[in-house]
Scaffold this motif. Structure first.
Motif, short mmCIF file in Angstrom:
data_model
loop_
_atom_site.label_atom_id
_atom_site.label_comp_id
_atom_site.label_asym_id
_atom_site.label_seq_id
_atom_site.Cartn_x
_atom_site.Cartn_y
_atom_site.Cartn_z
N GLN A 1 13.29 1.67 -2.65
CA GLN A 1 13.48 1.01 -1.36
C GLN A 1 12.24 0.22 -0.96
OE1 GLN A 1 14.50 4.35 1.09
NE2 GLN A 1 16.69 4.19 0.64
N LEU A 2 11.06 0.78 -1.19
CA LEU A 2 9.83 0.08 -0.86
C LEU A 2 9.64 -1.16 -1.73
CD1 LEU A 2 7.34 3.02 -0.20
CD2 LEU A 2 8.31 1.43 1.46
N ALA B 1 0.83 -1.20 0.00
CA ALA B 1 0.00 0.00 0.00
C ALA B 1 0.87 1.26 0.00
CB ALA B 1 -0.93 -0.01 1.21
N MET B 2 1.96 1.25 0.77
CA MET B 2 2.86 2.41 0.78
C MET B 2 3.51 2.57 -0.59
SD MET B 2 4.59 2.38 4.62
CE MET B 2 5.99 1.54 4.06
N GLU B 3 3.82 1.46 -1.24
CA GLU B 3 4.44 1.51 -2.56
C GLU B 3 3.48 2.10 -3.58
OE1 GLU B 3 7.18 -1.44 -5.25
OE2 GLU B 3 5.53 -2.32 -4.13
N GLU C 1 14.02 12.00 -4.43
CA GLU C 1 13.76 11.34 -3.15
C GLU C 1 12.59 10.38 -3.26
OE1 GLU C 1 13.26 14.24 -0.09
OE2 GLU C 1 15.23 15.14 -0.46
N ALA C 2 11.55 10.79 -4.01
CA ALA C 2 10.38 9.93 -4.18
C ALA C 2 10.75 8.67 -4.97
CB ALA C 2 9.26 10.68 -4.88
N ILE C 3 11.59 8.82 -5.98
CA ILE C 3 12.03 7.66 -6.76
C ILE C 3 12.87 6.73 -5.88
CG2 ILE C 3 13.51 6.93 -8.68
CD1 ILE C 3 12.53 9.46 -10.16
N LEU C 4 13.76 7.29 -5.08
CA LEU C 4 14.58 6.49 -4.18
C LEU C 4 13.72 5.75 -3.16
CD1 LEU C 4 17.43 5.67 -3.28
CD2 LEU C 4 17.43 7.67 -1.79
N LEU C 5 12.72 6.43 -2.61
CA LEU C 5 11.80 5.80 -1.66
C LEU C 5 11.03 4.68 -2.32
CD1 LEU C 5 10.49 5.76 1.15
CD2 LEU C 5 8.84 7.42 0.28
N ASP C 6 10.59 4.89 -3.56
CA ASP C 6 9.86 3.85 -4.27
C ASP C 6 10.74 2.63 -4.51
OD1 ASP C 6 7.52 2.89 -5.67
OD2 ASP C 6 8.71 3.12 -7.51
#
Length: 172
Positions: free
Chosen positions: A75-76, A46-48, A68-73
């Motif tokens: 990692q998720l 869901a977070m992804e 940052e959003a791409i990096l977070l995606d």
């Protein structure tokens, strides 16, 4: 020289009863971890999805927020893959635990030997993971891991002792 041979489990149970108890406890804990990993995988998924929808807003933006959003995606996505792998691993462990309890009740040496080998490999991998990462953990995590490893070692000893007992019973 081999592993020590135990005569009793927990000082007052015979080895068969002790293996059934330890197998049921392991099955219950495997089930709990299986459910926990399903919940974690759903939450990470869901977070992804939320992160992916936010990425749609930042597509034309070249600022640091988009990076940052791409990096977070990314990692998720990795966490989600690991959570799904762990779901299947704990499902397999749960099935091994159930088959082990059935094998102990029916006194099937092949099932007990397979479980003994699986549990030994699982314990060795857990030990390597612990010794490679202990410096990054807190005191509570280290203490709980040491207790976990000691209980695993005791379970392996009880399982091996019962297997040896079954072999000796057949030889007579």
């Amino acid at each position: 020289m081999g592993l020590p041979h135990l005569e009793k489990c927990c000082c007052f149970f015979d080895l068969q009863t002790g293996n059934i108890i330890l197998g049921c406890i392991n099955a219950f804990l495997s089930f709990c971890l299986f459910v926990a990993m399903i919940v974690a995988a759903v939450e990470i998924g869901a977070m992804e999805r939320d992160t992916a929808s936010e990425l749609g807003l930042f597509k034309g933006d070249e600022s640091g927020e988009a990076g940052e959003a791409i990096l977070l995606d990314a990692q998720l996505s990795g966490l989600y893959a690991i959570a799904v792998i762990l779901v299947f691993m704990f499902l397999a462990k749960l099935l091994f635990d159930v088959f082990f309890v059935i094998g102990v009740i029916m006194e099937r040496k092949g099932i007990i030997k397979a479980y003994y080998i699986m549990w030994t490999v699982f314990m060795i991998l857990s030990s390597f993971t612990f010794f490679l990462n202990w410096k990054y953990w807190g005191v509570k995590t280290i203490m709980s891991e040491v207790v976990y490893l000691c209980l695993n070692f005791y379970s392996v000893l009880v399982c091996h002792s019962y297997y040896v007992q079954l072999n000796m019973r057949e030889e007579v």
